[in-house]
Each structure stands twice: as C-alpha cells, then as structure tokens.
Motif scaffolding. Structure first.
Motif, mmCIF file in Angstrom:
data_model
loop_
_atom_site.group_PDB
_atom_site.id
_atom_site.type_symbol
_atom_site.label_atom_id
_atom_site.label_comp_id
_atom_site.label_asym_id
_atom_site.label_seq_id
_atom_site.Cartn_x
_atom_site.Cartn_y
_atom_site.Cartn_z
ATOM 1 N N PHE A 1 47.704 44.203 32.449
ATOM 2 C CA PHE A 1 48.316 44.957 33.408
ATOM 3 C C PHE A 1 49.024 46.337 33.182
ATOM 4 O O PHE A 1 49.532 46.433 31.911
ATOM 5 N N ARG A 2 48.893 47.018 34.319
ATOM 6 C CA ARG A 2 49.180 48.588 34.250
ATOM 7 C C ARG A 2 50.838 48.515 33.560
ATOM 8 O O ARG A 2 51.638 47.995 34.068
ATOM 9 N N GLY A 3 50.535 49.502 32.359
ATOM 10 C CA GLY A 3 51.962 49.801 31.975
ATOM 11 C C GLY A 3 52.420 48.605 30.843
ATOM 12 O O GLY A 3 53.564 49.025 30.278
ATOM 13 N N ILE A 4 51.832 47.510 30.755
ATOM 14 C CA ILE A 4 52.385 46.549 29.850
ATOM 15 C C ILE A 4 51.666 46.612 28.475
ATOM 16 O O ILE A 4 50.393 46.308 28.555
ATOM 17 N N SER A 5 52.416 46.932 27.493
ATOM 18 C CA SER A 5 51.720 47.052 26.221
ATOM 19 C C SER A 5 51.343 45.869 25.525
ATOM 20 O O SER A 5 51.875 44.937 25.861
ATOM 21 N N TYR A 6 50.267 45.859 24.875
ATOM 22 C CA TYR A 6 50.025 44.515 23.979
ATOM 23 C C TYR A 6 49.381 45.095 22.774
ATOM 24 O O TYR A 6 48.605 46.083 22.413
ATOM 25 N N PRO A 7 49.759 44.239 21.658
ATOM 26 C CA PRO A 7 49.379 44.806 20.214
ATOM 27 C C PRO A 7 48.119 44.058 19.627
ATOM 28 O O PRO A 7 47.742 43.037 20.333
ATOM 29 N N LYS A 8 47.477 44.915 18.786
ATOM 30 C CA LYS A 8 46.115 44.293 18.278
ATOM 31 C C LYS A 8 46.158 44.414 16.999
ATOM 32 O O LYS A 8 46.769 45.540 16.317
ATOM 33 N N ASN A 9 45.926 43.582 16.205
ATOM 34 C CA ASN A 9 46.165 43.293 14.673
ATOM 35 C C ASN A 9 44.905 43.851 13.949
ATOM 36 O O ASN A 9 43.976 43.893 14.354
ATOM 37 N N MET A 10 45.529 44.609 12.682
ATOM 38 C CA MET A 10 44.171 45.155 11.690
ATOM 39 C C MET A 10 43.442 44.081 11.448
ATOM 40 O O MET A 10 43.763 42.973 11.026
ATOM 41 N N GLY A 11 42.060 44.197 11.164
ATOM 42 C CA GLY A 11 41.363 43.208 10.832
ATOM 43 C C GLY A 11 40.437 42.603 12.013
ATOM 44 O O GLY A 11 39.430 41.736 11.816
ATOM 45 N N VAL A 12 41.188 42.510 13.191
ATOM 46 C CA VAL A 12 40.400 42.077 14.306
ATOM 47 C C VAL A 12 39.025 42.573 14.600
ATOM 48 O O VAL A 12 38.928 43.820 14.696
ATOM 49 N N SER B 1 47.853 49.061 22.742
ATOM 50 C CA SER B 1 47.170 49.413 23.795
ATOM 51 C C SER B 1 48.262 49.238 25.149
ATOM 52 O O SER B 1 48.994 48.526 25.141
ATOM 53 N N VAL B 2 48.143 50.417 25.872
ATOM 54 C CA VAL B 2 48.831 50.504 27.175
ATOM 55 C C VAL B 2 47.884 50.691 28.251
ATOM 56 O O VAL B 2 47.393 51.967 28.339
ATOM 57 N N PRO B 3 47.571 49.767 28.914
ATOM 58 C CA PRO B 3 46.528 49.979 30.044
ATOM 59 C C PRO B 3 47.127 50.763 31.019
ATOM 60 O O PRO B 3 48.408 50.787 31.532
ATOM 61 N N LEU B 4 46.334 51.588 31.823
ATOM 62 C CA LEU B 4 46.814 52.375 33.086
ATOM 63 C C LEU B 4 46.343 51.816 34.309
ATOM 64 O O LEU B 4 46.654 52.156 35.384
ATOM 65 N N GLU B 5 45.760 50.821 34.204
ATOM 66 C CA GLU B 5 45.245 50.000 35.221
ATOM 67 C C GLU B 5 45.267 48.328 35.070
ATOM 68 O O GLU B 5 45.275 48.188 33.962
ATOM 69 N N ASP B 6 45.678 47.784 36.162
ATOM 70 C CA ASP B 6 45.310 46.180 35.966
ATOM 71 C C ASP B 6 43.887 46.086 35.798
ATOM 72 O O ASP B 6 42.975 46.436 36.631
ATOM 73 N N VAL B 7 43.466 45.257 34.663
ATOM 74 C CA VAL B 7 42.084 45.064 34.584
ATOM 75 C C VAL B 7 41.832 43.615 33.629
ATOM 76 O O VAL B 7 42.820 43.177 33.087
ATOM 77 N N GLU B 8 40.466 43.154 33.955
ATOM 78 C CA GLU B 8 40.049 41.820 33.503
ATOM 79 C C GLU B 8 39.240 42.412 32.023
ATOM 80 O O GLU B 8 38.201 43.002 32.339
ATOM 81 N N LEU B 9 39.675 42.150 30.706
ATOM 82 C CA LEU B 9 38.899 42.574 29.756
ATOM 83 C C LEU B 9 37.822 41.423 29.387
ATOM 84 O O LEU B 9 38.521 40.097 29.454
ATOM 85 N N ARG B 10 36.729 41.528 28.841
ATOM 86 C CA ARG B 10 35.872 40.568 28.402
ATOM 87 C C ARG B 10 35.708 41.052 26.853
ATOM 88 O O ARG B 10 35.004 42.011 26.303
#
Length: 82
Positions: free
Chosen positions: A69-80, A46-55
C-alpha cells in the motif's frame, strides 16, 4: 524463466545514493513490468508509491501474491531470492 516476465518489459532502476553506508535505488514499475529473478545482497526497505498487488516468484518457483500500500514501508531481508 517465468513466461510472465518474458512477455513483459523490465522495470528500470535509478541509483540515487551509493556510498560506504547506504545504497538507495529508486525503482519505477509500470503496469505489467517486473524484475528478473535476483537475490538481495543486503537488508532493504521498500516504500511503494501506489497500492499494488505484487507477484513474487521465489528461487523454487513458488508464487506469492502480496498486496502493498502507498506509503507503507516493508522490509526485505538479505539473501531472499525472488
């Protein structure tokens, strides 16, 4: 079902690329929008386009708050599930 999601509208996906090697989905979230609980069918980024707090609510009902944070990618694994 979590009452937060029952009270709020769902974000809408836009499938942009879908072939035998890559699937790219653009998600637009407005303030207060969420997704239904789901399990990731593949690894993804995922690459967010805005700074946000996710629940995030996992398959056991545990809640995690995550700041992204905007523009900072983060991975999410299969099966989650969340």
């Amino acid at each position: 079902m979590d009452s937060f999601l029952e009270r709020n509208s769902m974000a809408k996906p836009e499938l942009m690329i879908d072939n035998d090697r890559t699937r790219f989905i653009r998600w637009k979230f407005r303030l207060g929008e969420g997704t239904r609980q789901h399990t990731h069918k593949c690894d993804n980024v995922s690459v967010p386009l805005e700074d946000v707090e996710l629940r995030l609510i996992d398959g056991f009902g545990s809640i995690t708050i995550s700041n992204v944070f905007r523009g900072i990618s983060y991975p999410k694994n299969m099966g989650v599930t969340h």
